[in-house]
Design a protein around this motif. Structure first.
Motif, PDB file in Angstrom:
ATOM      1  N   THR A  65       0.834  -1.205   0.000  1.00 51.51           N
ATOM      2  CA  THR A  65       0.000   0.000   0.000  1.00 51.51           C
ATOM      3  C   THR A  65       0.868   1.254   0.000  1.00 51.51           C
ATOM      4  OG1 THR A  65      -1.755  -1.185   1.157  1.00 51.51           O
ATOM      5  CG2 THR A  65      -1.837   1.205   1.231  1.00 51.51           C
ATOM      6  N   TYR A  78      -7.060   7.031   3.912  1.00 53.33           N
ATOM      7  CA  TYR A  78      -6.956   5.915   2.976  1.00 53.33           C
ATOM      8  C   TYR A  78      -6.173   4.764   3.615  1.00 53.33           C
ATOM      9  CZ  TYR A  78      -4.889   2.992  -0.601  1.00 53.33           C
ATOM     10  OH  TYR A  78      -4.451   1.907  -1.310  1.00 53.33           O
ATOM     11  N   ASP A  98      -7.484   1.132   4.385  1.00 52.13           N
ATOM     12  CA  ASP A  98      -6.809  -0.043   3.859  1.00 52.13           C
ATOM     13  C   ASP A  98      -6.503  -1.042   4.971  1.00 52.13           C
ATOM     14  OD1 ASP A  98      -5.424  -1.283   1.429  1.00 52.13           O
ATOM     15  OD2 ASP A  98      -3.833  -1.299   2.943  1.00 52.13           O
ATOM     16  N   LYS A 153      -9.878  -2.629   5.837  1.00 53.77           N
ATOM     17  CA  LYS A 153     -10.768  -2.850   4.686  1.00 53.77           C
ATOM     18  C   LYS A 153     -11.626  -4.107   4.781  1.00 53.77           C
ATOM     19  CE  LYS A 153      -7.095  -4.812   1.936  1.00 53.77           C
ATOM     20  NZ  LYS A 153      -5.897  -4.303   1.339  1.00 53.77           N
ATOM     21  N   TYR A 189     -10.758   5.278  -0.549  1.00 56.74           N
ATOM     22  CA  TYR A 189     -10.253   4.512  -1.691  1.00 56.74           C
ATOM     23  C   TYR A 189     -10.624   5.235  -2.985  1.00 56.74           C
ATOM     24  CZ  TYR A 189      -8.277  -0.009  -0.305  1.00 56.74           C
ATOM     25  OH  TYR A 189      -7.452  -1.002   0.140  1.00 56.74           O
ATOM     26  N   SER A 214      -8.141   6.838  -5.859  1.00 55.32           N
ATOM     27  CA  SER A 214      -8.183   6.504  -7.292  1.00 55.32           C
ATOM     28  C   SER A 214      -8.135   7.774  -8.141  1.00 55.32           C
ATOM     29  CB  SER A 214      -9.418   5.665  -7.626  1.00 55.32           C
ATOM     30  OG  SER A 214     -10.598   6.424  -7.533  1.00 55.32           O
TER      31      SER A 214
END
Length: 158
Positions: free
Chosen positions: A7, A114, A118, A121, A131, A135
């Motif tokens: 990540t 984020y 993660d 998640k 997320y 992106s």
């Protein structure tokens, strides 16, 4: 280490702001007109409220449904902030026509959340808000605002 290396590597590979101002290919988003307007959206209490509400919802859900796992929240957040400060912040380019201090603070908030998303998640309800923001960063844009009454409306990007 609680945050995955994969990540972190993903974040380090982003070409930050490489497509700002270019047309977005997302039908559920609106393109800001300029960096100046992007800064206005970033500074607006409405955008802060949206991202804070998503953070609070994630935190409350974990505290309620996964109490034991939630106990790691502060450790994960601290690790995420240290990663941003030590490894990622220097990769965020300076841009003209925008308050760069505000911009970096917003990116730090989004990246930190984020990384928390993660980490948790497998336990969180989908879709994952941060997320989605990531992106947008991966596509070279800046998520910067929300038009409409949350959660109805559209994300603003530049």
């Amino acid at each position: 280490m609680k945050i995955s290396k994969l990540t972190k590597d993903k974040l380090l590979e982003i070409k930050w702001f490489s497509s700002i101002g270019e047309k977005v290919d997302f039908t559920d988003m609106i393109l800001a007109n300029s960096l100046n307007e992007t800064g206005e959206f970033l500074a607006a209490p409405e955008w802060e409220n949206v991202t804070l509400e998503e953070s609070n919802e994630m935190s409350a859900y974990l505290a309620d449904k996964f109490t034991d796992a939630y106990q790691h929240w502060n450790d994960v957040a601290k690790e995420a902030k240290l990663f941003f400060e030590n490894d990622l912040k220097g990769k965020i380019p300076h841009l003209n026509d925008i308050d760069n201090t505000l911009l970096v603070q917003c990116v730090e908030w989004d990246v930190t959340h984020y990384l928390i998303e993660d980490f948790y998640k497998e336990k969180l309800k989908k879709p994952l808000f941060f997320y989605k923001l990531l992106s947008i960063y991966e596509c070279g844009h800046i998520p910067c605002g929300w038009l409409g009454e949350w959660p109805n409306g559209k994300l603003v990007v530049y």
